[in-house]
Design a protein around this motif. Sequence first.
Motif, mmCIF file in Angstrom:
data_model
loop_
_atom_site.group_PDB
_atom_site.id
_atom_site.type_symbol
_atom_site.label_atom_id
_atom_site.label_comp_id
_atom_site.label_asym_id
_atom_site.label_seq_id
_atom_site.Cartn_x
_atom_site.Cartn_y
_atom_site.Cartn_z
ATOM 1 N N GLY A 126 0.815 -1.204 0.000
ATOM 2 C CA GLY A 126 0.000 0.000 0.000
ATOM 3 C C GLY A 126 0.851 1.257 0.000
ATOM 4 O O GLY A 126 0.537 2.232 -0.694
ATOM 5 N N CYS A 127 1.934 1.246 0.769
ATOM 6 C CA CYS A 127 2.835 2.389 0.816
ATOM 7 C C CYS A 127 3.448 2.635 -0.563
ATOM 8 O O CYS A 127 3.447 3.769 -1.068
ATOM 9 C CB CYS A 127 3.933 2.142 1.852
ATOM 10 S SG CYS A 127 5.200 3.434 1.904
ATOM 11 N N ALA A 128 3.971 1.576 -1.174
ATOM 12 C CA ALA A 128 4.605 1.711 -2.487
ATOM 13 C C ALA A 128 3.595 2.166 -3.542
ATOM 14 O O ALA A 128 3.916 2.990 -4.412
ATOM 15 C CB ALA A 128 5.243 0.389 -2.892
ATOM 16 N N ARG A 129 2.379 1.652 -3.447
ATOM 17 C CA ARG A 129 1.347 2.020 -4.417
ATOM 18 C C ARG A 129 1.011 3.515 -4.326
ATOM 19 O O ARG A 129 0.792 4.177 -5.340
ATOM 20 C CB ARG A 129 0.097 1.183 -4.176
ATOM 21 C CG ARG A 129 -1.002 1.411 -5.206
ATOM 22 C CD ARG A 129 -2.147 0.409 -5.031
ATOM 23 N NE ARG A 129 -2.753 0.470 -3.708
ATOM 24 C CZ ARG A 129 -2.629 -0.475 -2.781
ATOM 25 N NH1 ARG A 129 -1.896 -1.566 -3.018
ATOM 26 N NH2 ARG A 129 -3.214 -0.347 -1.608
ATOM 27 N N GLU A 130 0.965 4.050 -3.110
ATOM 28 C CA GLU A 130 0.655 5.468 -2.942
ATOM 29 C C GLU A 130 1.789 6.370 -3.452
ATOM 30 O O GLU A 130 1.534 7.433 -4.031
ATOM 31 C CB GLU A 130 0.377 5.781 -1.469
ATOM 32 C CG GLU A 130 -0.931 5.221 -0.939
ATOM 33 C CD GLU A 130 -2.147 5.958 -1.489
ATOM 34 O OE1 GLU A 130 -1.977 7.044 -2.092
ATOM 35 O OE2 GLU A 130 -3.262 5.447 -1.316
ATOM 36 N N LEU A 131 3.029 5.954 -3.228
ATOM 37 C CA LEU A 131 4.147 6.815 -3.583
ATOM 38 C C LEU A 131 4.560 6.708 -5.048
ATOM 39 O O LEU A 131 5.138 7.661 -5.601
ATOM 40 C CB LEU A 131 5.360 6.506 -2.692
ATOM 41 C CG LEU A 131 5.270 7.014 -1.251
ATOM 42 C CD1 LEU A 131 6.482 6.573 -0.444
ATOM 43 C CD2 LEU A 131 5.143 8.532 -1.217
ATOM 44 N N ALA A 132 4.272 5.587 -5.680
ATOM 45 C CA ALA A 132 4.742 5.377 -7.058
ATOM 46 C C ALA A 132 4.387 6.520 -8.004
ATOM 47 O O ALA A 132 5.251 6.991 -8.765
ATOM 48 C CB ALA A 132 4.212 4.045 -7.590
ATOM 49 N N PRO A 133 3.151 7.024 -8.002
ATOM 50 C CA PRO A 133 2.819 8.067 -8.983
ATOM 51 C C PRO A 133 3.366 9.458 -8.658
ATOM 52 O O PRO A 133 3.299 10.346 -9.517
ATOM 53 C CB PRO A 133 1.282 8.075 -8.965
ATOM 54 C CG PRO A 133 0.902 7.568 -7.636
ATOM 55 C CD PRO A 133 1.965 6.576 -7.246
ATOM 56 N N VAL A 134 3.894 9.650 -7.440
ATOM 57 C CA VAL A 134 4.326 11.006 -7.064
ATOM 58 C C VAL A 134 5.783 11.065 -6.614
ATOM 59 O O VAL A 134 6.255 12.135 -6.230
ATOM 60 C CB VAL A 134 3.417 11.576 -5.943
ATOM 61 C CG1 VAL A 134 1.989 11.726 -6.433
ATOM 62 C CG2 VAL A 134 3.476 10.714 -4.678
ATOM 63 N N ILE A 135 6.500 9.950 -6.671
ATOM 64 C CA ILE A 135 7.840 9.914 -6.088
ATOM 65 C C ILE A 135 8.785 10.905 -6.762
ATOM 66 O O ILE A 135 9.741 11.380 -6.133
ATOM 67 C CB ILE A 135 8.416 8.474 -6.139
ATOM 68 C CG1 ILE A 135 9.628 8.333 -5.220
ATOM 69 C CG2 ILE A 135 8.741 8.071 -7.573
ATOM 70 C CD1 ILE A 135 9.325 8.515 -3.752
ATOM 71 N N ARG A 136 8.549 11.244 -8.012
ATOM 72 C CA ARG A 136 9.412 12.193 -8.714
ATOM 73 C C ARG A 136 9.009 13.648 -8.463
ATOM 74 O O ARG A 136 9.647 14.563 -8.989
ATOM 75 C CB ARG A 136 9.422 11.897 -10.211
ATOM 76 C CG ARG A 136 9.953 10.513 -10.535
ATOM 77 C CD ARG A 136 10.184 10.299 -12.022
ATOM 78 N NE ARG A 136 10.582 8.936 -12.298
ATOM 79 C CZ ARG A 136 11.804 8.434 -12.129
ATOM 80 N NH1 ARG A 136 12.768 9.238 -11.666
ATOM 81 N NH2 ARG A 136 12.084 7.173 -12.399
ATOM 82 N N ASP A 137 7.972 13.854 -7.674
ATOM 83 C CA ASP A 137 7.501 15.212 -7.374
ATOM 84 C C ASP A 137 7.846 15.657 -5.959
ATOM 85 O O ASP A 137 7.288 16.639 -5.469
ATOM 86 C CB ASP A 137 5.979 15.293 -7.546
ATOM 87 C CG ASP A 137 5.549 15.139 -8.992
ATOM 88 O OD1 ASP A 137 6.349 15.498 -9.880
ATOM 89 O OD2 ASP A 137 4.425 14.662 -9.228
ATOM 90 N N LEU A 138 8.760 14.960 -5.304
ATOM 91 C CA LEU A 138 9.027 15.257 -3.894
ATOM 92 C C LEU A 138 9.473 16.689 -3.658
ATOM 93 O O LEU A 138 9.218 17.251 -2.584
ATOM 94 C CB LEU A 138 10.095 14.302 -3.342
ATOM 95 C CG LEU A 138 9.697 12.823 -3.212
ATOM 96 C CD1 LEU A 138 10.851 12.029 -2.606
ATOM 97 C CD2 LEU A 138 8.443 12.676 -2.363
ATOM 98 N N ALA A 139 10.136 17.298 -4.628
ATOM 99 C CA ALA A 139 10.611 18.669 -4.426
ATOM 100 C C ALA A 139 9.479 19.612 -4.066
ATOM 101 O O ALA A 139 9.700 20.628 -3.391
ATOM 102 C CB ALA A 139 11.323 19.165 -5.687
ATOM 103 N N ARG A 140 8.273 19.303 -4.468
ATOM 104 C CA ARG A 140 7.154 20.221 -4.249
ATOM 105 C C ARG A 140 6.804 20.390 -2.772
ATOM 106 O O ARG A 140 6.119 21.350 -2.411
ATOM 107 C CB ARG A 140 5.919 19.746 -5.019
ATOM 108 C CG ARG A 140 6.118 19.753 -6.535
ATOM 109 C CD ARG A 140 4.828 19.511 -7.263
ATOM 110 N NE ARG A 140 3.884 20.607 -7.046
ATOM 111 C CZ ARG A 140 2.642 20.617 -7.506
ATOM 112 N NH1 ARG A 140 2.184 19.579 -8.201
ATOM 113 N NH2 ARG A 140 1.846 21.649 -7.274
ATOM 114 N N ILE A 141 7.257 19.483 -1.910
ATOM 115 C CA ILE A 141 6.921 19.619 -0.495
ATOM 116 C C ILE A 141 7.833 20.607 0.222
ATOM 117 O O ILE A 141 7.566 20.980 1.367
ATOM 118 C CB ILE A 141 6.944 18.265 0.242
ATOM 119 C CG1 ILE A 141 8.354 17.681 0.278
ATOM 120 C CG2 ILE A 141 5.957 17.308 -0.386
ATOM 121 C CD1 ILE A 141 8.454 16.362 1.024
ATOM 122 N N GLY A 142 8.917 21.034 -0.431
ATOM 123 C CA GLY A 142 9.830 21.983 0.192
ATOM 124 C C GLY A 142 10.894 21.302 1.027
ATOM 125 O O GLY A 142 11.097 20.094 0.957
ATOM 126 N N GLY A 143 11.595 22.103 1.838
ATOM 127 C CA GLY A 143 12.721 21.565 2.575
ATOM 128 C C GLY A 143 13.900 21.325 1.644
ATOM 129 O O GLY A 143 13.904 21.736 0.481
#
Length: 437
Positions: free
Chosen positions: A370-387
């Motif tokens: 479930g964790c992998a399924r949720e992150l798969a479509p957005v893993i390349r967008d992590l920069a958008r969260i900041g930090g």
Amino acid sequence: MEEDRYGLPLSTASTDAAAAYREGMDLLLAFWPGATDAFERAIMLDPDFALAHAARARIHAIYQQREPALQTIGRARKLVATGGTERERGHVAALSLAIEGRGAEALTSTLAHLASWPRDAMVMALPLGAFGLLAFSGRADHDAARRDLCDRFAADYGEDWWFMSNHGWALTEAGEVAKGRAITERSFALRRHNAYAVHALLHAMFEDGAVDEADALVEGWIGDYDRTGMLHGHICWHQALGALDRGDVAKALAVYTDVLVPTMDSAPPLNTLSDCASLLWRLTAEQQTVPPDAWTDLSDYANHRFTASSLAFVEMHLVMIAAATHDQAALKGRLAAVERRLAEGELPAGRIVPHMLRALRAFADGNWRGCARELAPVIRDLARIGGSHAQREVIEDTYILALIRSGALPQARDLLDARLHRRPSARDARWRALTDS
């Protein structure tokens, strides 16, 4: 007429107040203790000194003292309206919008102001850094935007220790690590009592995989930096990341118990939240034992200081805490609020946020697929969260471990190969070995 440290006029007739303000600027820009006292001294010497009030409000905001920040910046606005220059009015306006949490408007105001007064460093600081207006704008390209902003104004600052520490770090985060590190090292050589430069160097070393070098930098420098310094705990947090890379769990835990916990009441709350939650999450994710009640104590801390949040970066760490403590009510409430803000167009980071939060909940529950399924479509967008990249990597780590534990070894192997190609990492090499089993 009196001037600030960058040669810009100051509307104060007090030579001593101007000197105190310049001292406060240096200390704040270096993230060094004493800035608050300097700005308060400037205000005492000249109660009508608008920019001193604005700077004091900025520090209130960094420590999330919202009401004092709003009151103090309000005083600055009234003073500058009747006795300030055009530059000072624009300065106070930009800081006001940032302090009020109006990020998009603050960024627009800041960039317009810098076009006329590029050496207004207190305003230039607003869009820079891992917690700046650009980082929290929701833009996927905010690292490049910071680099471009610094490139644009580099000639205006020359060999200035503060600007170079920012320019170097911006280049590092944008992928130009060698160039960024060289500029940061020049900055550090000009002013060693500059926590911001040390921090930027640690990020360059992180990207280089220079774990031992980073550890030696901290050990040789931290003794001069009081624990009340804004970045004291966070600089030691970088040591903890290095310890985890080497597999030295005891040292990482020591940073948590001996440094991060004792400075909870003196560090900026956003630093405390992100440093503590992400370090505990990393330890727990690697199935290490964390101190008894660490998660619940951190939950109590967060509940008192983060009653309302509009930043994806904050939500990420609050959900780590709720997931680790299996606080189902908090998880449900945070997810519902995020979905509502997303539907109303009030979530700059966009769809990555609910995916990320559901993934953290699934990981804590041992639901690897479930964790992998949720992150798969957005893993390349992590920069958008900041930090920073180092801070965001905890989500990529979570994804890789979820892939390994769910049996998706080829996907985990590809991610780890890409990371190892970018920088050496003993931890990533250990994880990579697991994908061959």
